[in-house]
Design an enzyme around this catalytic site. Structure first.
Site, short mmCIF file in Angstrom:
data_model
loop_
_atom_site.label_atom_id
_atom_site.label_comp_id
_atom_site.label_asym_id
_atom_site.label_seq_id
_atom_site.Cartn_x
_atom_site.Cartn_y
_atom_site.Cartn_z
N CYS A 426 0.74 -1.35 -0.15
CA CYS A 426 0.03 0.10 0.02
C CYS A 426 0.98 1.27 0.10
O CYS A 426 0.45 2.09 -0.80
CB CYS A 426 -1.01 0.04 1.20
SG CYS A 426 -0.64 -0.87 2.63
N GLN A 473 0.61 -11.74 -2.86
CA GLN A 473 -0.75 -11.33 -2.57
C GLN A 473 -1.41 -11.01 -3.97
O GLN A 473 -0.70 -10.38 -4.89
CB GLN A 473 -1.24 -10.46 -1.58
CG GLN A 473 -0.71 -10.86 -0.11
CD GLN A 473 -1.02 -9.81 0.85
OE1 GLN A 473 -1.05 -8.63 0.61
NE2 GLN A 473 -1.50 -10.15 2.24
N ASP A 475 -3.02 -8.60 -4.50
CA ASP A 475 -3.24 -7.31 -3.72
C ASP A 475 -3.69 -6.18 -4.69
O ASP A 475 -3.13 -5.87 -5.86
CB ASP A 475 -1.91 -6.77 -3.09
CG ASP A 475 -2.08 -5.95 -1.89
OD1 ASP A 475 -3.05 -5.77 -1.24
OD2 ASP A 475 -0.89 -5.40 -1.47
N HIS A 477 -5.45 -1.96 -4.71
CA HIS A 477 -5.70 -0.81 -3.96
C HIS A 477 -6.49 0.26 -4.85
O HIS A 477 -5.94 0.59 -5.77
CB HIS A 477 -4.61 -0.03 -3.20
CG HIS A 477 -3.89 -0.64 -2.17
ND1 HIS A 477 -2.67 -1.59 -2.56
CD2 HIS A 477 -4.22 -0.68 -1.06
CE1 HIS A 477 -2.26 -1.99 -1.31
NE2 HIS A 477 -3.21 -1.87 -0.61
#
Length: 736
Positions: A426, A473, A475, A477
């Site tokens: 992040c 991951q 992942d 955002h």
């Protein structure tokens, strides 16, 4: 130390000190003893000194319990009796009519400080099933009196939170038995996803597994005595004095107990600092099994004191325990580490502890999973990015991770600066957002990243693919406006449902709301939570609310999947974040062209750790991988040397079409043995090529489950395999 477990210190509580407490605090110091017919029945053991559990009940060699236990019990009774008198004196005026709204039923009338969930469950005929209550969103002991108008839920054992309470109460029974038998210092004893444990400091003394039957015997004696759980609220000053014999409890109080008061519970000989709530008495636990013991360290820090952890599980009847035993045997056969070794998928090595070596077949599964997600990203408007693995510690200081997470990061010095391998993506994505000025027209911006992450998990916590130090991951955002939250959350929920349907997982949703300590404005939180609620309602799946369980930076939706064995795993998460955009001063130009607005950040993962999801899938299917994901999709078997060239051509056709295909050329094995070996190796399809098949340009198709589909043309077979692979069919062997 876990918030829901501890012990009570020991010191005389003088009445004049309690009289100085505010009325609101005294009102919370509720009592099990009430007068008149409204009183909750108490065990005959309540308020009396506790003998050694197991005396005369078959427990062998019951130790002489430590002297601090008697002193602790004596002082607990002083606390309890003193508070009884003060609460009766100062809270009598609060006894007034109240309305109790019961979920799914009509409201009933009660009286403040007299009516309890116990009374209401008895009136409704639910006493046999209700284990714990939820009062105005807060978990509540059944026999704890209601303080005012109430929204009441009665929770049975099949409810997630009730099961956690049941197992945490069982941990208190285990802790009492451990104190009695081993005389060490209790540390923490929480419930877990699969049972409970208790940690004890024994100054280096071991606990042989041969002691388990004796420990279980003492626990059973406590269960048979139907010992009540009694709750008292005490001042922080008294906690510090009364816990002076246990350095671990004192550490916990100093670090975690920040309020003026805290609650303690008594069960038999054990008095524990504990947030609660608990079941009414130990008689509700009818079967208990010590599972294993392990060495751990205080706070997971290998430089701190070594502790002994005893794991256990409990149930309301022996039938449930027997079913649990059967499931454990099944779990052993499905262990992903066992499957990984048998199928040559992956291995671990001491020269890189906690980091997995994926062999070709394991890499195929890994890459297929990530390719699946990448395909979904393109359809759903995500853009994939690649970010660095190493960052200066200044990045983590700015994001706030360094102060709280640096012990879990791999860091090193370079040119007099500190750098670290990234444990999450992040902050890097915040730098990417801030690369240039952003406009409202670019939002939502959905960044996806499969970057390698490293976390310095302590050695004792490593567990195959489930918990490793190196992982990836799925992942992502999402940067969006406050008004776009609802739409983006719906998109995330639809995404996870599409993925989990492919795997055959059912799932549960939990909305975690604003905690006591939070960042930002309450009004922004309220608006965000309302948008999450609307998204969940529109999504149409059942969901539960976890009040106050959100992250300090924003509310979140937690997702638990359930596998073929009924186990729950938390993989997906959808989290709102108001903190990082502020810390990195992220902005975008508003619609008016002049104002700079702050975006909201959504953290989103579906698989979570790809490694962990691979372990879950392996155990879920017991190594019988679905065709589209399988590392052993097809085995070609020629019948004799005369058909080997033809079999090689079939192999090449399948290989060029992108399938995981092998060929069996061992002349020393019979056809029947080759087929059985292929089925044991979990090849989805077995293609037999004899002279008849060669002459007709076909193969005989059979499956690992011995289903026979007969002779099919090679081109037809390759085409059908392609259709099954593309559809990600879970039962390709049957659907062929």
């Amino acid at each position: 130390m876990h918030l829901s477990a501890s012990v009570l210190p020991a010191r005389r509580l003088h009445q004049h000190r309690l009289c100085q407490l505010p009325l609101a605090v005294l009102q919370r110091c509720w009592l099990c003893v009430q007068s008149s017919a409204d009183s909750v029945p108490r065990s005959a053991c309540a308020g009396k000194p506790a003998r050694n559990h197991g005396d005369g009940t078959g427990a062998s060699q019951v130790r002489c319990r430590p002297g601090y236990i008697e002193e602790r019990l004596h002082r607990f009774e002083e606390l309890r009796q003193t508070q009884e008198a003060i609460v009766r004196e100062r809270a009598g005026s609060a006894n007034r009519p109240i309305a109790v709204a019961i979920a799914g039923r009509k409201s009933v009338a009660g009286r403040a400080w007299r009516t309890s969930p116990y009374h209401i469950s008895r009136e409704l005929g639910l006493l046999d099933s209700a284990l714990v209550a939820r009062v105005n969103g807060q978990l509540w002991d059944l026999h704890r009196p209601l303080e005012g108008d109430t929204e009441l839920e009665l929770l049975a054992l099949d409810h997630t939170e009730a099961k956690a309470v049941y197992w945490h109460s069982s941990a208190h029974v285990l802790g009492a038995a451990m104190e009695q038998l081993y005389g060490g210092l209790l540390c923490s004893g929480p419930s877990t996803e699969n049972g409970f444990f208790y940690d004890m400091y024994l100054e280096g003394r071991p606990v042989p597994s041969g002691h388990f039957p004796e420990l279980e015997s003492v626990c059973r004696s406590m269960m048979e005595e139907k010992l009540p759980f009694e709750r008292v609220e005490v001042t922080r000053r008294d906690l510090l004095e009364l816990f002076k014999y246990n350095k671990f409890k004192l550490r916990f109080i100093e670090d975690k107990v920040t309020s003026p008061t805290a609650t303690v519970y008594r069960c038999g000989s054990l008095v524990d600092l504990c947030r609660g709530p608990h079941i009414t008495h130990t008689g509700l636990i009818n079967a208990l099994r010590i599972v294993k013991s392990a060495g751990v360290h205080w706070g997971g820090d290998p430089d701190k004191e070594p502790l002994h952890r005893i794991h256990a599980v409990s149930f309301p009847d022996n039938e449930a325990l027997e079913e649990w035993d059967r499931r454990q045997e099944e779990l052993k056969s499905r262990d992903h580490r066992k499957i990984g070794k048998e199928q040559e998928l992956f291995f671990f090595h001491d020269l890189s502890p906690g980091s997995c070596f994926f062999l070709p077949k394991g890499a195929h599964i890994y890459n297929t999973l990530t390719d699946f997600l990448k395909g979904e990203y393109r359809k759903r408007g995500y853009v994939e990015v690649v970010t660095p693995n190493v960052y200066n510690s200044k990045l983590w200081e700015q994001s706030g991770h360094w102060d709280h997470y640096k012990e879990n990061m791999f860091s090193f010095k370079l040119d007099n600066e500190t750098y670290a391998l990234k444990p999450m993506n992040c902050p890097g994505h915040c730098l990417m957002y801030d690369y240039r000025p952003r406009s409202w027209r670019e939002l939502p911006l959905r960044l996806a990243d499969f970057g390698v992450l490293h976390r310095n998990e302590y050695s004792g916590g490593l567990s195959g693919l489930v918990r490793s130090r190196r992982f990836q991951q799925d992942d992502a955002h999402i940067f969006c406006t406050l008004e776009q939250i609802e739409t983006e959350i719906m998109g995330c929920l639809d995404f996870l449902q599409a993925v989990y349907e492919i795997f055959g997982f059912s799932f549960r949703l939990f909305l975690s709301t604003r905690p006591e300590k939070f960042l930002g404005e309450a009004g922004v939180w309220d608006r965000a939570e309302q948008q999450l609620e609307r998204s969940l309602q529109e999504f149409g799946k059942p969901w539960e609310k976890n009040l106050g369980d959100g992250a300090f930076y924003g509310p979140k939706i937690d997702v638990q999947i359930q596998d073929a064995l009924g186990r729950n795993h938390q993989c997906a998460t959808i989290q709102l974040d108001f903190q990082l955009p502020a810390r990195f001063n992220l902005t975008y130009s508003g619609r008016d062209g002049s104002s700079r607005e702050r975006p909201v950040m959504i953290h989103r993962a579906i698989l979570g750790s790809v490694e962990r999801m691979m372990a879950i899938l392996a155990e879920n299917c017991a190594g019988k991988w679905p065709f589209w994901l399988s590392p052993s999709q097809v085995l070609v078997i020629p019948i004799g040397a005369s058909t080997e060239d033809y079999a090689h051509q079939v192999y090449r056709d399948l290989h060029e079409a992108g399938f995981m295909v092998d060929i069996s050329l061992d002349a020393g094995q019979t056809l029947g043995r080759k087929i059985r070996n292929a089925q044991m190796a979990q090849y989805n399809f077995i293609l037999v090529a004899g002279e008849r098949e060669r002459d007709s340009g076909s193969v005989s198709v059979r499956t690992r489950d011995n289903r026979q589909h007969g002779m099919r043309g090679v081109d037809e077979t390759v085409r059908r395999f392609g259709e099954l692979k593309a559809s990600r069919c879970r039962n390709a062997e049957e659907a062929f």
